[in-house]
Design a protein around this motif. Sequence first.
Motif, mmCIF file in Angstrom:
data_model
loop_
_atom_site.group_PDB
_atom_site.id
_atom_site.type_symbol
_atom_site.label_atom_id
_atom_site.label_comp_id
_atom_site.label_asym_id
_atom_site.label_seq_id
_atom_site.Cartn_x
_atom_site.Cartn_y
_atom_site.Cartn_z
ATOM 1 N N LEU A 1 98.769 43.357 127.170
ATOM 2 C CA LEU A 1 99.108 42.281 128.091
ATOM 3 C C LEU A 1 98.451 40.980 127.666
ATOM 4 O O LEU A 1 99.087 39.913 127.655
ATOM 5 C CB LEU A 1 98.671 42.651 129.515
ATOM 6 C CG LEU A 1 98.797 41.546 130.581
ATOM 7 C CD1 LEU A 1 100.252 41.090 130.708
ATOM 8 C CD2 LEU A 1 98.271 42.036 131.924
ATOM 9 N N ALA A 2 97.180 41.052 127.291
ATOM 10 C CA ALA A 2 96.438 39.840 126.950
ATOM 11 C C ALA A 2 96.784 39.303 125.567
ATOM 12 O O ALA A 2 96.920 38.091 125.370
ATOM 13 C CB ALA A 2 94.936 40.113 127.051
ATOM 14 N N PHE A 3 96.931 40.204 124.596
ATOM 15 C CA PHE A 3 97.047 39.765 123.206
ATOM 16 C C PHE A 3 98.393 40.076 122.564
ATOM 17 O O PHE A 3 98.600 39.722 121.394
ATOM 18 C CB PHE A 3 95.935 40.417 122.369
ATOM 19 C CG PHE A 3 94.555 40.050 122.826
ATOM 20 C CD1 PHE A 3 94.072 38.769 122.659
ATOM 21 C CD2 PHE A 3 93.741 40.998 123.438
ATOM 22 C CE1 PHE A 3 92.803 38.418 123.085
ATOM 23 C CE2 PHE A 3 92.466 40.663 123.865
ATOM 24 C CZ PHE A 3 91.990 39.375 123.690
ATOM 25 N N GLY A 4 99.314 40.704 123.288
ATOM 26 C CA GLY A 4 100.607 41.036 122.715
ATOM 27 C C GLY A 4 101.398 39.804 122.306
ATOM 28 O O GLY A 4 101.871 39.699 121.161
ATOM 29 N N ALA A 5 101.562 38.864 123.223
ATOM 30 C CA ALA A 5 102.321 37.645 122.928
ATOM 31 C C ALA A 5 101.645 36.800 121.848
ATOM 32 O O ALA A 5 102.315 36.356 120.901
ATOM 33 C CB ALA A 5 102.522 36.830 124.209
ATOM 34 N N PRO A 6 100.324 36.548 121.927
ATOM 35 C CA PRO A 6 99.677 35.802 120.833
ATOM 36 C C PRO A 6 99.798 36.489 119.479
ATOM 37 O O PRO A 6 99.961 35.823 118.457
ATOM 38 C CB PRO A 6 98.206 35.725 121.287
ATOM 39 C CG PRO A 6 98.263 35.821 122.765
ATOM 40 C CD PRO A 6 99.398 36.751 123.048
#
Length: 240
Positions: free
Chosen positions: A12-17
């Motif tokens: 959730l925190a680092f998937g998009a980045p």
Amino acid sequence: MTLAEFFSCSLLAFGAPLAMFALTIANDPVRIIIMIAAAFGWLLSFLVSSLVWYAVVPLRSHLAFGMVFAVIIQEVFRYGMYRLLRKTEAGLKEISENHDIGTNKMEMAYVSGLGFGTMSGAFALVNVLADSVGPGTLGLYNGTEFFFVTSAAMTLCMILLNTFWSIIFFSGLDEKSHIKIVWVVGSHFFVSGLSLLNRNQFYAATILPSYIVLVATAVMAFKSAGGTGKSLMQTLSSGS
């Protein structure tokens, strides 16, 4: 269950980045260097903030004091990244295989902002993720079970905000637009101030306004980078 919680919050925190890095940065060594330099710049700002916090003994127990100085110092280092990239722009073009790098000035702003935000997010969440592995971490110390997912959601928000803030900030300095600079600094203070509500478990009061600011900042960054409604529709249609 704890491993599922760890991986879900991490994604959730680092998937998009991570997807942004893989699609737009990983194929260019110079972009990777810029991103690492920006991440190091955030580390330096964190070090300076820590020294200020450590030096002012009477106010150490007040989180708001540390937050104010942390935001100011981060924005000073963001300005430092702007100056550094503008001075080294010609040299970066020469050493890069992609000689078009820097043609769009907001490209470097995006890369440095993602580096700035990713390092910020890593420091914000790494200890939380370590605790989530267990054993028995569902609501630490009688806290709410929403603690981990809220922390992950706010980390994602701050990573994306830092990316968009850098685009707006660089554009504001290039165009001498005080409104853009004020928006970056003001919204940074606002979102960081909202995070103080998490001490009282007012998670909805933190997340909802923060993501509203994120959407508004994303729109402003899109326009600052030269985006238009027509170009957005063309991109979406070509992608489909």
